[in-house]
Design a protein around this motif. Structure first.
Motif, PDB file in Angstrom:
ATOM      1  N   ILE A 274       0.800  -1.226   0.000  1.00  0.00           N
ATOM      2  CA  ILE A 274       0.000   0.000   0.000  1.00  0.00           C
ATOM      3  C   ILE A 274       0.832   1.275   0.000  1.00  0.00           C
ATOM      4  O   ILE A 274       0.276   2.371  -0.051  1.00  0.00           O
ATOM      5  N   ALA A 275       2.145   1.161   0.033  1.00  0.00           N
ATOM      6  CA  ALA A 275       2.992   2.366   0.034  1.00  0.00           C
ATOM      7  C   ALA A 275       4.371   2.024  -0.524  1.00  0.00           C
ATOM      8  O   ALA A 275       4.755   0.856  -0.591  1.00  0.00           O
ATOM      9  N   GLU A 276       5.096   3.040  -0.904  1.00  0.00           N
ATOM     10  CA  GLU A 276       6.514   2.878  -1.225  1.00  0.00           C
ATOM     11  C   GLU A 276       7.286   2.849   0.087  1.00  0.00           C
ATOM     12  O   GLU A 276       7.044   3.660   0.974  1.00  0.00           O
ATOM     13  N   ILE A 277       8.226   1.910   0.225  1.00  0.00           N
ATOM     14  CA  ILE A 277       9.000   1.805   1.459  1.00  0.00           C
ATOM     15  C   ILE A 277      10.382   2.413   1.264  1.00  0.00           C
ATOM     16  O   ILE A 277      11.074   2.130   0.282  1.00  0.00           O
ATOM     17  N   GLN A 278      10.772   3.244   2.218  1.00  0.00           N
ATOM     18  CA  GLN A 278      12.092   3.884   2.222  1.00  0.00           C
ATOM     19  C   GLN A 278      12.951   3.223   3.293  1.00  0.00           C
ATOM     20  O   GLN A 278      12.511   3.052   4.438  1.00  0.00           O
ATOM     21  N   ALA A 279      14.170   2.827   2.951  1.00  0.00           N
ATOM     22  CA  ALA A 279      15.086   2.249   3.933  1.00  0.00           C
ATOM     23  C   ALA A 279      15.573   3.323   4.895  1.00  0.00           C
ATOM     24  O   ALA A 279      15.899   4.436   4.482  1.00  0.00           O
ATOM     25  N   ALA A 280      15.636   2.993   6.183  1.00  0.00           N
ATOM     26  CA  ALA A 280      16.056   3.953   7.211  1.00  0.00           C
ATOM     27  C   ALA A 280      17.510   3.798   7.611  1.00  0.00           C
ATOM     28  O   ALA A 280      18.010   4.568   8.433  1.00  0.00           O
ATOM     29  N   ASN A 281      18.224   2.820   7.043  1.00  0.00           N
ATOM     30  CA  ASN A 281      19.575   2.547   7.525  1.00  0.00           C
ATOM     31  C   ASN A 281      20.564   3.665   7.203  1.00  0.00           C
ATOM     32  O   ASN A 281      21.650   3.711   7.764  1.00  0.00           O
ATOM     33  N   GLY A 282      20.202   4.587   6.315  1.00  0.00           N
ATOM     34  CA  GLY A 282      21.060   5.744   6.076  1.00  0.00           C
ATOM     35  C   GLY A 282      20.906   6.830   7.118  1.00  0.00           C
ATOM     36  O   GLY A 282      21.692   7.783   7.162  1.00  0.00           O
ATOM     37  N   TRP A 283      19.894   6.696   7.974  1.00  0.00           N
ATOM     38  CA  TRP A 283      19.606   7.685   9.013  1.00  0.00           C
ATOM     39  C   TRP A 283      19.674   7.090  10.420  1.00  0.00           C
ATOM     40  O   TRP A 283      20.058   7.762  11.366  1.00  0.00           O
ATOM     41  N   ILE A 284      19.277   5.827  10.517  1.00  0.00           N
ATOM     42  CA  ILE A 284      19.143   5.185  11.830  1.00  0.00           C
ATOM     43  C   ILE A 284      20.026   3.946  11.883  1.00  0.00           C
ATOM     44  O   ILE A 284      19.958   3.083  10.990  1.00  0.00           O
ATOM     45  N   GLY A 285      20.859   3.853  12.917  1.00  0.00           N
ATOM     46  CA  GLY A 285      21.677   2.672  13.126  1.00  0.00           C
ATOM     47  C   GLY A 285      20.915   1.625  13.920  1.00  0.00           C
ATOM     48  O   GLY A 285      20.071   1.956  14.752  1.00  0.00           O
ATOM     49  N   HIS A 286      21.223   0.356  13.667  1.00  0.00           N
ATOM     50  CA  HIS A 286      20.556  -0.756  14.356  1.00  0.00           C
ATOM     51  C   HIS A 286      21.636  -1.768  14.728  1.00  0.00           C
ATOM     52  O   HIS A 286      22.148  -2.474  13.861  1.00  0.00           O
ATOM     53  N   TYR A 287      22.005  -1.813  15.999  1.00  0.00           N
ATOM     54  CA  TYR A 287      23.179  -2.582  16.406  1.00  0.00           C
ATOM     55  C   TYR A 287      22.835  -3.961  16.944  1.00  0.00           C
ATOM     56  O   TYR A 287      23.558  -4.517  17.778  1.00  0.00           O
ATOM     57  N   TRP A 288      21.770  -4.574  16.426  1.00  0.00           N
ATOM     58  CA  TRP A 288      21.341  -5.885  16.911  1.00  0.00           C
ATOM     59  C   TRP A 288      22.440  -6.939  16.757  1.00  0.00           C
ATOM     60  O   TRP A 288      22.494  -7.898  17.536  1.00  0.00           O
ATOM     61  N   GLY A 289      23.326  -6.769  15.775  1.00  0.00           N
ATOM     62  CA  GLY A 289      24.390  -7.747  15.577  1.00  0.00           C
ATOM     63  C   GLY A 289      25.624  -7.501  16.425  1.00  0.00           C
ATOM     64  O   GLY A 289      26.570  -8.286  16.399  1.00  0.00           O
ATOM     65  N   ASN A 290      25.622  -6.421  17.202  1.00  0.00           N
ATOM     66  CA  ASN A 290      26.794  -6.063  18.019  1.00  0.00           C
ATOM     67  C   ASN A 290      26.327  -5.513  19.375  1.00  0.00           C
ATOM     68  O   ASN A 290      26.834  -4.509  19.866  1.00  0.00           O
ATOM     69  N   ARG A 291      25.342  -6.159  19.965  1.00  0.00           N
ATOM     70  CA  ARG A 291      24.688  -5.622  21.157  1.00  0.00           C
ATOM     71  C   ARG A 291      25.610  -5.545  22.367  1.00  0.00           C
ATOM     72  O   ARG A 291      25.545  -4.605  23.145  1.00  0.00           O
ATOM     73  N   ASP A 292      26.468  -6.554  22.542  1.00  0.00           N
ATOM     74  CA  ASP A 292      27.313  -6.578  23.739  1.00  0.00           C
ATOM     75  C   ASP A 292      28.238  -5.361  23.785  1.00  0.00           C
ATOM     76  O   ASP A 292      28.372  -4.712  24.830  1.00  0.00           O
ATOM     77  N   SER A 293      28.880  -5.043  22.685  1.00  0.00           N
ATOM     78  CA  SER A 293      29.779  -3.889  22.646  1.00  0.00           C
ATOM     79  C   SER A 293      29.023  -2.599  22.896  1.00  0.00           C
ATOM     80  O   SER A 293      29.479  -1.720  23.644  1.00  0.00           O
ATOM     81  N   TRP A 294      27.860  -2.475  22.269  1.00  0.00           N
ATOM     82  CA  TRP A 294      27.059  -1.259  22.453  1.00  0.00           C
ATOM     83  C   TRP A 294      26.524  -1.153  23.881  1.00  0.00           C
ATOM     84  O   TRP A 294      26.479  -0.063  24.456  1.00  0.00           O
ATOM     85  N   THR A 295      26.130  -2.284  24.455  1.00  0.00           N
ATOM     86  CA  THR A 295      25.624  -2.268  25.836  1.00  0.00           C
ATOM     87  C   THR A 295      26.704  -1.793  26.795  1.00  0.00           C
ATOM     88  O   THR A 295      26.439  -1.002  27.710  1.00  0.00           O
ATOM     89  N   ASN A 296      27.937  -2.252  26.616  1.00  0.00           N
ATOM     90  CA  ASN A 296      29.039  -1.800  27.461  1.00  0.00           C
ATOM     91  C   ASN A 296      29.275  -0.311  27.304  1.00  0.00           C
ATOM     92  O   ASN A 296      29.491   0.415  28.287  1.00  0.00           O
TER      93      ASN A 296
END
Length: 240
Positions: free
Chosen positions: A207-229
Motif C-alpha cells: 500500500i505504500a513505497e518503502i524507504q530504507a532507514a539505515n542511512g539515518w538510523i543505526g541498528h546494532y542488533w548484531g553487536n549488542r554486547d559492545s554497544w551495551t558496554n
C-alpha cells in the motif's frame, strides 16, 4: 511524528538501551509530536518523564497482546496499534527497537513519512531468494498462500522491522492488516521470529513505497554486547 518504543520484563539491558535511544532523539524534541514508551516498569524512566509519554501496562495486557499463539513479537504490533488508536492529531508513527539510534538525516526521514512513504530499517531481499534455512523453510510453507487478503508471491521482500514508519493516512489499515496477517500466519505455520516483520513488510509494500532507514538510523542488533558496554559506561558516568 510520534515515536514509539516498548520495554517489558526485568532485563535492565533493554532499559539502558531505551534510555540511550530517548536521549539520542531528544535533540529533535521540538520537531517531534511525542516520544511514547510502553512499559511494565515505568520507574526506570523517572528521570525522563518530563520529556516522554510513559504508558504503563500490566502483565495481563502483555499476555493478551501475545495472542492466541503466544507469539512474543506480536506485542510490537499491539504496542504500535495502541499509539495509532490514540493518535487524535493524525501524526505519522515511527516505531523503534531499543537497539537503534539516529545519527543523521532527521529532516529527510520526517519528510518521507509526511510524503506518505513507509519506513523500515533495511531491505533484506526477497523471501523467495533468501539462502538461509529459516527463511527458506518459511517461504516453502507460505508461498502462494493468502493471509489477511494478501497472497504471498515470489516478489515479496523481507524488510528489517527494527524501524517501522507508518504514514498517518494509512496507519490504521497497515496495523490492522499486519496483525490479522500475523494471526492467520501463526495459525498455519510453526511460529518463528520472522512472521511479525514479514507481515509488516508485505502490508506496507502493498500500500505504500518503502524507504530504507539505515542511512539515518543505526541498528546494532548484531553487536549488542559492545554497544551495551558503551551505553552502560556513558549512563553511569553521566549520572554519577
Amino acid at each position: 511524528m510520534k515515536i514509539v518504543l516498548h520495554t517489558f520484563g526485568p532485563n535492565q539491558i533493554f532499559y539502558l538501551q531505551s534510555t540511550f535511544l530517548i536521549l539520542n532523539w531528544l535533540k529533535y524534541r521540538s520537531e517531534i509530536d511525542s516520544i511514547n514508551v510502553i512499559t511494565d516498569h515505568p520507574a526506570y524512566y523517572g528521570k525522563l518523564d518530563k520529556y516522554i509519554n510513559i504508558i504503563s501496562v500490566d502483565e495481563s495486557t502483555i499476555n493478551q497482546w501475545r495472542g492466541e499463539f503466544d507469539y512474543i513479537f506480536r506485542i510490537k504490533l499491539k504496542a504500535i496499534e495502541l499509539i495509532i488508536n490514540e493518535n487524535s492529531n493524525n501524526q505519522p508513527i515511527l516505531y523503534l527497537d531499543t537497539d537503534t539510534f539516529i545519527y543523521g538525516g532527521f529532516n529527510e526521514l520526517k519528510d518521507s513519512l509526511f510524503a506518505g512513504k513507509g519506513i523500515m530499517h533495511i531491505n533484506e531481499g526477497k523471501l523467495s531468494e533468501c539462502p538461509k534455512r529459516s527463511q527458506a523453510r518459511m517461504w516453502k510453507r507460505i508461498k502462494n498462500q493468502t493471509f489477511a487478503g494478501n497472497t504471498i508471491t515470489e516478489n515479496d521482500f523481507m524488510w528489517n522491522a527494527g524501524v517501522i514508519g507508518i504514514p498517518a493516512n494509512i496507519s490504521n489499515k497497515t496495523i490492522e492488516t499486519a496483525i490479522k496477517m500475523c494471526d492467520e500466519m501463526c495459525s498455519s505455520i510453526h511460529v518463528n521470529f520472522l512472521i511479525e516483520q514479514f507481515c509488516v513488510s508485505v502490508t506496507l509494500q502493498r500500500i505504500a513505497e518503502i524507504q530504507a532507514a539505515n542511512g539515518w538510523i543505526g541498528h546494532y542488533w548484531g553487536n549488542r554486547d559492545s554497544w551495551t558496554n558503551l551505553i552502560s559506561s556513558f549512563i553511569s558516568e553521566s549520572y554519577m
